[in-house]
Design an enzyme around this catalytic site. Structure first.
Site, PDB file in Angstrom:
ATOM      1  CD  GLU A  41      43.025  86.393  -3.841  1.00  0.00           C
ATOM      2  OE1 GLU A  41      42.893  87.301  -2.425  1.00  0.00           O
ATOM      3  OE2 GLU A  41      42.614  85.221  -3.959  1.00  0.00           O
TER       4      GLU A  41
HETATM    5  C1  ACM Z   1      39.048  85.125  -4.034  1.00  0.00           C
HETATM    6  O1  ACM Z   1      37.967  85.741  -3.667  1.00  0.00           O
HETATM    7  N1  ACM Z   1      39.966  85.237  -4.375  1.00  0.00           N
HETATM    8  C2  ACM Z   1      37.952  84.890  -4.798  1.00  0.00           C
END
Ligand code: ACM
Length: 526
Positions: free
Chosen positions: A334
């Protein structure tokens, strides 16, 4: 409750006695066609590779001793002591640990030539004269001891049924992850989790130590990370951090139980706590406020600044030095505020740092499209609706030799609610009831990722909505037991129908440990 437990104990002992008289010489796979009432071997979780019930068993009583063999056997002795410690309270027996191997009792036998057990497997043989546990490694003996405990009642003495169990894991990596960044949890709480998981042969503990909301591990070279960056959490509570001594204590505690700690320093995103602690880490030289909300993807390390790489090197160096296990997790998920080219450049350098500190990289699967270093392990957290191209990138990395840890979020994310009635938890990957968490095959889950590329499975517990021990346990149990079986048992032994009965048989043990588990209506709890 106590009366109920005693009754259960009696029933299990009776089951053991019955199975002794009705000796079966055939090889039975616990997952096949389970009987209405489980005989003791058939309640084992994770289901073992093979079981042969034969003749009468061994009655454990006040005279039972644990024998740890002749010779140096320092570590075997330690395993014997540990098993005795785990088992004395529930059994009410003294269980002295002695050297030597002659005489009745529980005999621990290290045999480097033992066949068919691999590095972590074991053979358990039970007859009226005692129970012999044989393994090639102390870890195998420890796992054998966990099986032995399951063959006895949750409380009180009992009889180990006669026969042989031969067992070894399907996957090398069977992990749990805890996020102590979104909400802070103490080392004591994490140790309690280790105690709850080792009976099911889980062998990896991934600790998500840093995120936007908090930095939870003291770092000498950058002290404000923990002292300031650890000082809050989601919702604005006081947060906290682990000293290096506390972290080392957890690593040692887990290691003694054959659980490797995998520390994660999440980069280049999920770093607001670090940016807030040190203005110099920001491209504009200005530190943001600390963050107590639950958004993701808004923070990034300053990829063009050399100071960033000094930070990465010094932090990872200190973490590597405290961690005997081979893996160092550097996140990589992310990173929505890091341009793609910057992400690749940063991850290249960060991976090289991990290598220089003698560790193997683990990263979330976003790294697969951006140049994983030789040997890097990818942790897949997608779900059924994840874009085909993203899954294909993981498959091509797997085919290029990168081992994969499977943590599909719509199966193994323990922060997903079981159903609409679950109070804590999120729903972005859908509801994950106990059956959904269990009923899939890690060896065939991702197209193009063959079983041989799967290092194992891991169930993460993210804590945006999990703030108490009670909620932690409610979300983790019983789903963690499904993870344990998927990671250990042969594919042919898996099956919801048998599993739900094996799981129900664990209810009294979870009760005895005081675990706040979800009594899923799909499981025939007694
Ligand atoms: C995640 O759930 N951002 C690895």
């Amino acid at each position: 409750m106590r009366v109920l437990r005693r009754t259960l104990g009696t029933l299990l002992a009776l089951g053991a006695a019955l199975s002794c008289t009705a000796a079966r010489g055939d090889d039975a796979r616990p997952g096949d066609d389970p009987p209405a009432a489980l005989a003791p071997f058939e309640g084992l979780l994770p289901a073992p590779v093979s079981v042969r019930a034969a003749g009468p068993g061994y009655a454990v009583g006040p005279g039972t001793v644990i024998r740890t063999g002749a010779g140096p056997g320092e570590e075997v002795r330690r395993v014997g002591e540990l098993l005795a410690e785990q088992w004395r309270g529930p059994s009410g027996l003294p269980l002295p640990v002695v050297g030597g191997s002659d005489g009745d009792g529980i005999r621990l036998r290290l045999d480097e030539e033992a066949e068919g057990v691999g590095d972590e497997g074991y053979r358990l043989e039970s007859a009226p004269g005692g129970v012999t546990l044989t393994a090639r490694t102390p870890a195998g003996l420890f796992h054998a001891g966990q099986t032995l405990r399951q063959l006895l009642p949750a409380a009180g003495p009992g009889t180990v049924p006669g026969g042989t169990v031969e067992d070894r894991p399907r996957f090398a990596y069977r992990g749990a992850m805890v996020d102590v960044a979104r909400h802070f949890f103490t080392v004591e709480q994490v140790k309690r989790y280790v105690d709850q998981l080792v009976p099911y042969k889980v062998n990896a503990l991934h600790v998500h130590l840093t995120d936007d909301q908090g930095w939870r591990l003291a770092v000498d070279s950058w002290p404000r990370l923990a002292e300031y960056g650890g000082g809050t959490e989601v919702g604005g509570g006081p947060g906290g951090y682990w000293t290096k001594e506390q972290y080392a204590d957890l690593v040692a505690y887990a290691g003694e139980r054959y659980v490797d700690v995998v520390p994660e320093i999440d980069m280049p995103g999920h770093v607001n706590a670090a940016l807030a602690s040190y203005a110099e880490l920001n491209c504009d030289g200005r530190a943001p406020e600390r963050y107590t909300g639950t958004k993701v993807g808004f923070s990034s390390l300053c990829v063009g600044k050399e100071r960033t790489y000094e930070f990465v090197d010094e932090v990872l160096g200190e973490v590597a030095e405290l961690t005997p296990g081979r893996y160092l997790h550097i996140g990589g998920d992310e990173a929505h505020s890091t341009p793609a080219a910057d992400y690749e450049a940063f991850m290249d350098r960060a991976q090289a740092v991990v290598g220089r500190h003698g560790k193997t990289v683990v990263a979330w699967h976003q790294l697969s499209a951006a140049g994983p270093a030789e040997g890097a392990v990818l942790q897949y957290w997608g779900h059924d609706r994840t874009a085909a191209a993203e899954k294909a990138a993981v498959a091509s990395a797997a085919q290029a030799g990168h081992p994969v840890i499977l943590s599909p979020s719509d199966r193994l994310y323990l922060d997903m609610k079981y159903d609409a009635a679950t109070k804590p938890g999120l729903t972005w990957a859908g509801y994950v009831p106990v059956e959904r968490a269990y009923s899939w095959d890690p060896g065939a889950h991702l197209a193009g990722v063959p079983e041989s590329a799967v290092l194992g499975v891991e169930a993460p517990l993210w804590t945006e909505t999990v703030a108490t021990r009670a909620d932690w346990e409610f979300m983790a149990f019983p789903r963690m037991l499904g993870l344990a079986e998927l990671g250990w048992s042969p594919a042919g032994s898996l099956g919801w129908d048998g599993y739900r009965k094996r799981l129900a048989a664990q209810g009294p043990r979870l009760d005895a440990q005081g675990v706040n588990y979800h009594r899923s209506p799909d499981v025939p709890w007694s």
